[in-house]
Design a protein around this motif. Structure first.
Motif, PDB file in Angstrom:
ATOM      1  N   PHE A  47       1.000  -0.907  -0.351  1.00 44.50           N
ATOM      2  CA  PHE A  47       0.154   0.161  -0.010  1.00 44.50           C
ATOM      3  C   PHE A  47       0.423   0.979  -0.154  1.00 44.50           C
ATOM      4  N   ARG A  48       1.845   0.961   1.016  1.00 44.58           N
ATOM      5  CA  ARG A  48       2.980   2.285   1.033  1.00 44.58           C
ATOM      6  C   ARG A  48       3.698   2.602   0.004  1.00 44.58           C
ATOM      7  N   GLU A  49       4.540   1.695  -0.586  1.00 44.24           N
ATOM      8  CA  GLU A  49       5.220   2.030  -1.542  1.00 44.24           C
ATOM      9  C   GLU A  49       4.937   1.436  -3.513  1.00 44.24           C
ATOM     10  N   GLY A  50       3.770   1.181  -2.981  1.00 47.88           N
ATOM     11  CA  GLY A  50       2.627   1.069  -4.398  1.00 47.88           C
ATOM     12  C   GLY A  50       1.842   1.913  -4.325  1.00 47.88           C
ATOM     13  N   ILE A  51       0.733   1.236  -3.974  1.00 50.33           N
ATOM     14  CA  ILE A  51      -0.925   2.150  -4.069  1.00 50.33           C
ATOM     15  C   ILE A  51      -1.118   3.689  -4.228  1.00 50.33           C
ATOM     16  N   GLN A  52      -0.381   3.755  -2.782  1.00 56.43           N
ATOM     17  CA  GLN A  52      -0.429   5.550  -2.421  1.00 56.43           C
ATOM     18  C   GLN A  52       0.585   5.985  -3.352  1.00 56.43           C
ATOM     19  N   LYS A  53       1.368   5.221  -3.344  1.00 54.77           N
ATOM     20  CA  LYS A  53       2.530   6.278  -4.364  1.00 54.77           C
ATOM     21  C   LYS A  53       1.806   6.459  -5.726  1.00 54.77           C
ATOM     22  N   LEU A  54       1.341   5.480  -6.475  1.00 59.10           N
ATOM     23  CA  LEU A  54       0.590   5.538  -8.172  1.00 59.10           C
ATOM     24  C   LEU A  54      -0.840   6.480  -7.774  1.00 59.10           C
ATOM     25  N   HIS A  55      -1.696   6.959  -6.356  1.00 62.64           N
ATOM     26  CA  HIS A  55      -2.602   7.627  -6.055  1.00 62.64           C
ATOM     27  C   HIS A  55      -1.467   9.396  -6.049  1.00 62.64           C
ATOM     28  N   ARG A  56      -0.659   9.439  -5.602  1.00 60.89           N
ATOM     29  CA  ARG A  56       0.117  11.072  -5.756  1.00 60.89           C
ATOM     30  C   ARG A  56       0.100  10.773  -6.623  1.00 60.89           C
ATOM     31  N   ILE A  57       1.180  10.354  -7.742  1.00 62.27           N
ATOM     32  CA  ILE A  57       1.209   9.838  -9.003  1.00 62.27           C
ATOM     33  C   ILE A  57       0.304  10.653 -10.151  1.00 62.27           C
ATOM     34  N   ILE A  58      -1.554   9.819  -9.755  1.00 64.35           N
ATOM     35  CA  ILE A  58      -2.483  10.438 -10.871  1.00 64.35           C
ATOM     36  C   ILE A  58      -3.135  11.876 -10.047  1.00 64.35           C
ATOM     37  N   LYS A  59      -2.608  12.155  -8.875  1.00 64.21           N
ATOM     38  CA  LYS A  59      -2.734  13.588  -8.496  1.00 64.21           C
ATOM     39  C   LYS A  59      -2.323  14.383  -9.235  1.00 64.21           C
ATOM     40  N   GLU A  60      -1.346  14.097  -8.907  1.00 65.91           N
ATOM     41  CA  GLU A  60      -0.037  15.156  -9.471  1.00 65.91           C
ATOM     42  C   GLU A  60      -0.222  15.268 -11.019  1.00 65.91           C
ATOM     43  N   LYS A  61      -0.749  14.092 -11.788  1.00 69.25           N
ATOM     44  CA  LYS A  61      -1.608  14.314 -13.272  1.00 69.25           C
ATOM     45  C   LYS A  61       0.065  14.569 -13.607  1.00 69.25           C
ATOM     46  N   GLY A  62       1.232  13.517 -13.348  1.00 67.58           N
ATOM     47  CA  GLY A  62       2.358  12.515 -13.746  1.00 67.58           C
ATOM     48  C   GLY A  62       3.499  13.678 -13.579  1.00 67.58           C
ATOM     49  N   ALA A  63       2.850  15.227 -12.937  1.00 69.60           N
ATOM     50  CA  ALA A  63       4.166  15.384 -12.389  1.00 69.60           C
ATOM     51  C   ALA A  63       5.890  14.969 -11.411  1.00 69.60           C
ATOM     52  N   GLY A  64       5.139  13.911 -10.591  1.00 67.52           N
ATOM     53  CA  GLY A  64       6.235  13.277  -9.446  1.00 67.52           C
ATOM     54  C   GLY A  64       6.997  11.981 -10.021  1.00 67.52           C
ATOM     55  N   LYS A  65       7.336  11.546  -9.041  1.00 59.93           N
ATOM     56  CA  LYS A  65       8.759  10.585  -9.437  1.00 59.93           C
ATOM     57  C   LYS A  65       8.068   9.321  -9.852  1.00 59.93           C
ATOM     58  N   GLN A  66       8.014   8.821 -10.463  1.00 63.87           N
ATOM     59  CA  GLN A  66       7.391   7.679 -11.496  1.00 63.87           C
ATOM     60  C   GLN A  66       8.263   6.823 -10.781  1.00 63.87           C
ATOM     61  N   PHE A  67       7.965   5.076 -10.922  1.00 62.46           N
ATOM     62  CA  PHE A  67       8.256   4.149 -10.741  1.00 62.46           C
ATOM     63  C   PHE A  67       9.286   3.560 -11.438  1.00 62.46           C
ATOM     64  N   THR A  68      10.188   2.979 -10.834  1.00 64.92           N
ATOM     65  CA  THR A  68      11.406   2.166 -11.540  1.00 64.92           C
ATOM     66  C   THR A  68      11.233   1.319 -11.730  1.00 64.92           C
ATOM     67  N   LYS A  69      11.862   1.044 -12.352  1.00 65.07           N
ATOM     68  CA  LYS A  69      12.047  -0.934 -12.254  1.00 65.07           C
ATOM     69  C   LYS A  69      12.257  -1.525 -11.189  1.00 65.07           C
ATOM     70  N   ALA A  70      12.916  -0.880 -10.522  1.00 63.49           N
ATOM     71  CA  ALA A  70      13.371  -1.611  -9.330  1.00 63.49           C
ATOM     72  C   ALA A  70      12.404  -1.940  -8.612  1.00 63.49           C
ATOM     73  N   GLU A  71      11.639  -0.869  -8.287  1.00 63.90           N
ATOM     74  CA  GLU A  71      10.586  -0.927  -7.233  1.00 63.90           C
ATOM     75  C   GLU A  71       9.455  -1.142  -8.141  1.00 63.90           C
ATOM     76  N   HIS A  72       9.035  -1.811  -9.338  1.00 70.19           N
ATOM     77  CA  HIS A  72       8.507  -2.901 -10.366  1.00 70.19           C
ATOM     78  C   HIS A  72       8.708  -4.046  -9.480  1.00 70.19           C
ATOM     79  N   VAL A  73       9.665  -4.089  -9.555  1.00 70.76           N
ATOM     80  CA  VAL A  73      10.112  -5.613  -9.584  1.00 70.76           C
ATOM     81  C   VAL A  73       9.551  -6.260  -7.829  1.00 70.76           C
ATOM     82  N   ALA A  74      10.510  -5.067  -7.320  1.00 67.37           N
ATOM     83  CA  ALA A  74      10.114  -5.241  -5.754  1.00 67.37           C
ATOM     84  C   ALA A  74       8.345  -5.822  -5.140  1.00 67.37           C
TER      85      ALA A  74
END
Length: 211
Positions: free
Chosen positions: A20-47
């Motif tokens: 929830f913290r590292e994936g879902i919450q960050k995803l919601h934050r990216i949506i809220k900021e219209k993609g302006a925030g830090k995106q997911f890295t490949k390492a985060e996705h794999v983790a």
């Protein structure tokens, strides 16, 4: 030789908390900021994918495959019910409501894509073995039940109103142009038949039902 140390099982609370913290919450934050925030890295996705994999392959009673499937659906629904639907319902003008539904649908598709990537392991084994709806289908059904169905009646009326208004506007413009180029006679009688008078401020009169 020393015995290999057994890895401590991941609890549901711990694992879901990380997801929830590292994936879902960050995803919601990216949506809220219209993609302006830090995106997911490949390492985060794999983790995140690996975390789901591990939680699904622990020995009972620490295998949480079914619970992760349920939490996935719950998380998608919660966002739609607490963010998407209120944003749509706050639009009092019909045209803005339609625009907001389209915007929320686009956001939902992005959320769904990333969520399905994080939880892909569920699709590959749990969903297939249990003949359950895929994660993608869960996301689509969630939008239908949480957003579309509660707004369907208002949306239908809004779209019909916009279509009728657009037709009236187009018909009035065509009649104005026809009248401007005509010098009476048959063309003028045809204009009268349309029920348009008074230049650009004319209406279709009783012809609405004909559309």
């Amino acid at each position: 030789p020393a015995l290999k140390r057994r890895r401590r099982p991941i609890s549901l609370e711990e694992g879901w908390g990380r997801l929830f913290r590292e994936g879902i919450q960050k995803l919601h934050r990216i949506i809220k900021e219209k993609g302006a925030g830090k995106q997911f890295t490949k390492a985060e996705h794999v983790a995140l994918y690996t975390l789901v994999f591990d939680m699904c392959n622990q020995k009972a009673p620490h295998c949480y495959t079914d619970k992760l499937y349920a939490l996935f659906k719950q998380s998608v629904l919660h966002y739609l019910q607490t963010v998407s639907l209120p944003a749509i319902q706050a639009c009092h003008l019909g045209s803005y409501m339609v625009q907001e539904i389209v915007a929320q649908w686009e956001d939902h598709k992005l959320i769904s894509r990333w969520m399905c990537c994080f939880f892909e392991y569920l699709n590959r084994f749990y969903v297939r073995r249990g003949s359950l709806p895929t994660l993608e289908q869960v996301c689509t059904d969630a939008f239908k039940s949480a957003v579309f169905e509660p707004t369907q009646a208002k949306l239908t009326n809004t779209l019909l109103s916009l279509i009728l208004s657009d037709r009236e506007t187009i018909a009035a413009k065509l009649a104005d142009e026809w009248k401007r180029k005509s010098h009476g006679g048959r063309r003028q009688r045809d204009i009268d038949f349309l029920g348009v008078s008074g230049g650009s401020e004319g209406k279709l009169g009783d012809q609405k039902g004909a559309w």
